[in-house]
Scaffold this motif. Sequence first.
Motif, PDB file in Angstrom:
ATOM      1  N   ASN A 127     -14.743  14.534   6.620  1.00 58.20           N
ATOM      2  CA  ASN A 127     -14.135  13.832   5.498  1.00 58.20           C
ATOM      3  C   ASN A 127     -13.949  12.356   5.840  1.00 58.20           C
ATOM      4  O   ASN A 127     -14.006  11.955   7.004  1.00 58.20           O
ATOM      5  CB  ASN A 127     -12.765  14.447   5.152  1.00 58.20           C
ATOM      6  CG  ASN A 127     -12.894  15.847   4.593  1.00 58.20           C
ATOM      7  OD1 ASN A 127     -13.788  16.143   3.809  1.00 58.20           O
ATOM      8  ND2 ASN A 127     -11.999  16.741   5.025  1.00 58.20           N
ATOM      9  N   VAL A 128     -13.697  11.572   4.812  1.00 57.08           N
ATOM     10  CA  VAL A 128     -13.500  10.133   4.962  1.00 57.08           C
ATOM     11  C   VAL A 128     -12.081   9.790   4.520  1.00 57.08           C
ATOM     12  O   VAL A 128     -11.651  10.187   3.428  1.00 57.08           O
ATOM     13  CB  VAL A 128     -14.512   9.331   4.120  1.00 57.08           C
ATOM     14  CG1 VAL A 128     -14.257   7.833   4.263  1.00 57.08           C
ATOM     15  CG2 VAL A 128     -15.934   9.675   4.522  1.00 57.08           C
ATOM     16  N   VAL A 145     -13.242  12.803  -4.691  1.00 57.09           N
ATOM     17  CA  VAL A 145     -12.509  11.619  -4.253  1.00 57.09           C
ATOM     18  C   VAL A 145     -11.055  11.824  -4.657  1.00 57.09           C
ATOM     19  O   VAL A 145     -10.752  12.119  -5.813  1.00 57.09           O
ATOM     20  CB  VAL A 145     -13.051  10.328  -4.897  1.00 57.09           C
ATOM     21  CG1 VAL A 145     -12.206   9.124  -4.470  1.00 57.09           C
ATOM     22  CG2 VAL A 145     -14.516  10.107  -4.523  1.00 57.09           C
ATOM     23  N   PHE A 146     -10.151  11.695  -3.686  1.00 59.10           N
ATOM     24  CA  PHE A 146      -8.728  11.854  -3.954  1.00 59.10           C
ATOM     25  C   PHE A 146      -8.028  10.499  -3.885  1.00 59.10           C
ATOM     26  O   PHE A 146      -8.188   9.775  -2.895  1.00 59.10           O
ATOM     27  CB  PHE A 146      -8.087  12.802  -2.930  1.00 59.10           C
ATOM     28  CG  PHE A 146      -8.559  14.218  -3.027  1.00 59.10           C
ATOM     29  CD1 PHE A 146      -7.977  15.099  -3.929  1.00 59.10           C
ATOM     30  CD2 PHE A 146      -9.600  14.676  -2.219  1.00 59.10           C
ATOM     31  CE1 PHE A 146      -8.415  16.423  -4.021  1.00 59.10           C
ATOM     32  CE2 PHE A 146     -10.047  15.985  -2.296  1.00 59.10           C
ATOM     33  CZ  PHE A 146      -9.455  16.866  -3.208  1.00 59.10           C
ATOM     34  N   PRO A 195     -15.959   9.886 -12.269  1.00 61.44           N
ATOM     35  CA  PRO A 195     -15.537  11.189 -12.812  1.00 61.44           C
ATOM     36  C   PRO A 195     -15.083  12.206 -11.772  1.00 61.44           C
ATOM     37  O   PRO A 195     -14.355  13.144 -12.114  1.00 61.44           O
ATOM     38  CB  PRO A 195     -16.794  11.678 -13.546  1.00 61.44           C
ATOM     39  CG  PRO A 195     -17.620  10.464 -13.788  1.00 61.44           C
ATOM     40  CD  PRO A 195     -17.343   9.552 -12.639  1.00 61.44           C
ATOM     41  N   ILE A 196     -15.494  12.054 -10.501  1.00 58.86           N
ATOM     42  CA  ILE A 196     -15.090  13.033  -9.486  1.00 58.86           C
ATOM     43  C   ILE A 196     -13.743  12.673  -8.852  1.00 58.86           C
ATOM     44  O   ILE A 196     -13.311  13.324  -7.904  1.00 58.86           O
ATOM     45  CB  ILE A 196     -16.159  13.180  -8.380  1.00 58.86           C
ATOM     46  CG1 ILE A 196     -16.375  11.847  -7.648  1.00 58.86           C
ATOM     47  CG2 ILE A 196     -17.468  13.701  -8.958  1.00 58.86           C
ATOM     48  CD1 ILE A 196     -17.282  11.974  -6.425  1.00 58.86           C
ATOM     49  N   LEU A 197     -13.085  11.664  -9.412  1.00 59.36           N
ATOM     50  CA  LEU A 197     -11.784  11.253  -8.888  1.00 59.36           C
ATOM     51  C   LEU A 197     -10.698  12.227  -9.318  1.00 59.36           C
ATOM     52  O   LEU A 197     -10.623  12.640 -10.477  1.00 59.36           O
ATOM     53  CB  LEU A 197     -11.432   9.852  -9.404  1.00 59.36           C
ATOM     54  CG  LEU A 197     -10.058   9.309  -9.019  1.00 59.36           C
ATOM     55  CD1 LEU A 197      -9.957   9.090  -7.515  1.00 59.36           C
ATOM     56  CD2 LEU A 197      -9.755   8.017  -9.776  1.00 59.36           C
ATOM     57  N   ARG A 198      -9.848  12.567  -8.363  1.00 56.26           N
ATOM     58  CA  ARG A 198      -8.672  13.394  -8.664  1.00 56.26           C
ATOM     59  C   ARG A 198      -7.439  12.677  -8.134  1.00 56.26           C
ATOM     60  O   ARG A 198      -7.398  12.288  -6.960  1.00 56.26           O
ATOM     61  CB  ARG A 198      -8.791  14.771  -8.015  1.00 56.26           C
ATOM     62  CG  ARG A 198      -7.563  15.646  -8.260  1.00 56.26           C
ATOM     63  CD  ARG A 198      -7.707  16.990  -7.596  1.00 56.26           C
ATOM     64  NE  ARG A 198      -6.466  17.756  -7.652  1.00 56.26           N
ATOM     65  CZ  ARG A 198      -6.267  18.919  -7.041  1.00 56.26           C
ATOM     66  NH1 ARG A 198      -7.245  19.457  -6.321  1.00 56.26           N
ATOM     67  NH2 ARG A 198      -5.108  19.545  -7.138  1.00 56.26           N
ATOM     68  N   ILE A 209      -8.304   8.334  -0.408  1.00 59.86           N
ATOM     69  CA  ILE A 209      -7.723   6.990  -0.422  1.00 59.86           C
ATOM     70  C   ILE A 209      -6.215   7.154  -0.503  1.00 59.86           C
ATOM     71  O   ILE A 209      -5.701   7.761  -1.437  1.00 59.86           O
ATOM     72  CB  ILE A 209      -8.238   6.177  -1.629  1.00 59.86           C
ATOM     73  CG1 ILE A 209      -9.760   6.071  -1.597  1.00 59.86           C
ATOM     74  CG2 ILE A 209      -7.603   4.784  -1.641  1.00 59.86           C
ATOM     75  CD1 ILE A 209     -10.350   5.446  -2.860  1.00 59.86           C
ATOM     76  N   ALA A 210      -5.496   6.643   0.496  1.00 54.89           N
ATOM     77  CA  ALA A 210      -4.045   6.834   0.536  1.00 54.89           C
ATOM     78  C   ALA A 210      -3.392   5.607   1.155  1.00 54.89           C
ATOM     79  O   ALA A 210      -4.005   4.859   1.921  1.00 54.89           O
ATOM     80  CB  ALA A 210      -3.683   8.087   1.325  1.00 54.89           C
TER      81      ALA A 210
END
Length: 477
Positions: free
Chosen positions: A255-256, A287-288, A329-332, A353-354
Amino acid sequence: MTNEKARSEMSANPTLQFLGAAQQVTGSCHLIRINRKNILLDCGMVQGANQVREWHRFRFRFNPEKIDLVILSHAHIDHSGLLPLLVAKGFRGKILCTPGTRDLLPVLLNDSVLLYQKDLEWQNKRLKRQGKPTLPTVMTTKDVDRVMKQVERLSYDKQGFPIPGIEVVFRDAGHILGSAIVELWLKHGQSMRHLVFSGDLGNTATVLMHRPSQIDQADIVLMESTYGNRNHRPFSDTYEELASVLEQAHGDGGNVFIPAFALGRTQELLYCLGQLYHQGRLKQSRVFLDSPMASSITDIYNDSLQRLDKKDTRAMADRNARTLQEFLPILRVTESVEESIAINRISQGAIVIAGSGMCNGGRITHHLKHNLWNSQNHLIFAGFQARGTLGRQLVDGATRVKLFGQTIAVKAQVHTLGGFSAHAGQTELIEWARHIGGRPRFYLVHGEPEAQEVLRQALVEYDIDVEIPEPRQKVDL
């Protein structure tokens, strides 16, 4: 006060004092005294230390009750974060900023205060167990509410006259939504001085933001110098490097993780991931966005698309995307703590991304605890890492770090993508400075000493009068 003393104070030369971001990057705060009025340029907090300890031992080097006006360059916490404490200590004057900054401030300040209260609660529990006195609360979210009641908005390129003898104009700094270059005309008796405060100047190559405005004339310039000793990689190269790292991470089966500032950097990353998605180059399936604050700020950006660079927003419109979420669209978006924890059960195929961007708090620290030890994972830094932060340790090649009292081995592959910086690089800083006529005196702020000295020498070669002020140094205007 006697009439003689009042006249004496009125006739005293106006002064400028460097109270923050002098020979350091964070904590922007500069005090102007003129005509018995006290004006702050920014009121930011120093980042990277134990914030509870810092809040409780912090003392303003002026009486907050005597401040008449705060002029805010932009909403980043290192420029605005002390406002709740300033209000809690008695400040009742105006806070002048752009509409974009006004929209962002409550999100950032409430988050900062709530984090402080949470950390304070944890520290007080520890103190109780040790039989020691607990620490009082120095500020609350009610102080943020008071801050917002004192805010007045001034749009770009409009004249403002917040107090007698002071004229203010904001210019677009191109750094984040609402960021401003501050132009001040200071009238003292029969004389007028034109002071320019750059705030944070934007990187002309990055997405969503306009180019920083140029200033034609000034007497005095306070200029940021974060990247005064180097240039960023061309953004096209950085974009391709991002694509390459994501491709490598997909091949490695990991994961990234991207520590990202909730304001500015997150929105730029979402835009770039959206571009890669539509180009068919994004192999990850999910993608989170694991930051409630970044989610709220992204909503503000979505509502402010008309203020952003039309070239980039046109690319979104071409995909019938009205928001950054629709563009990717794959962003959650993960709002709850439970959703955030669940991410660490995903073994591959995810981009997370955090915050925080320097890894000195927030959800990214929990992800690093669970994932730094795994060599299949990748960690991408897309922003400046200040000294004293966990992010700086990792960028500097630490093989072990402390997280939540545990020593964690650093096995994940660490990447630094400098081209994503929201700050101007050395060449852009020099070009911006050289455009200003009138042979102004420059003061370099908001930078580490090494970067400032390199920039100072470069500016001197162009016959620019430049100085690196000492912390708390006072100069006549």
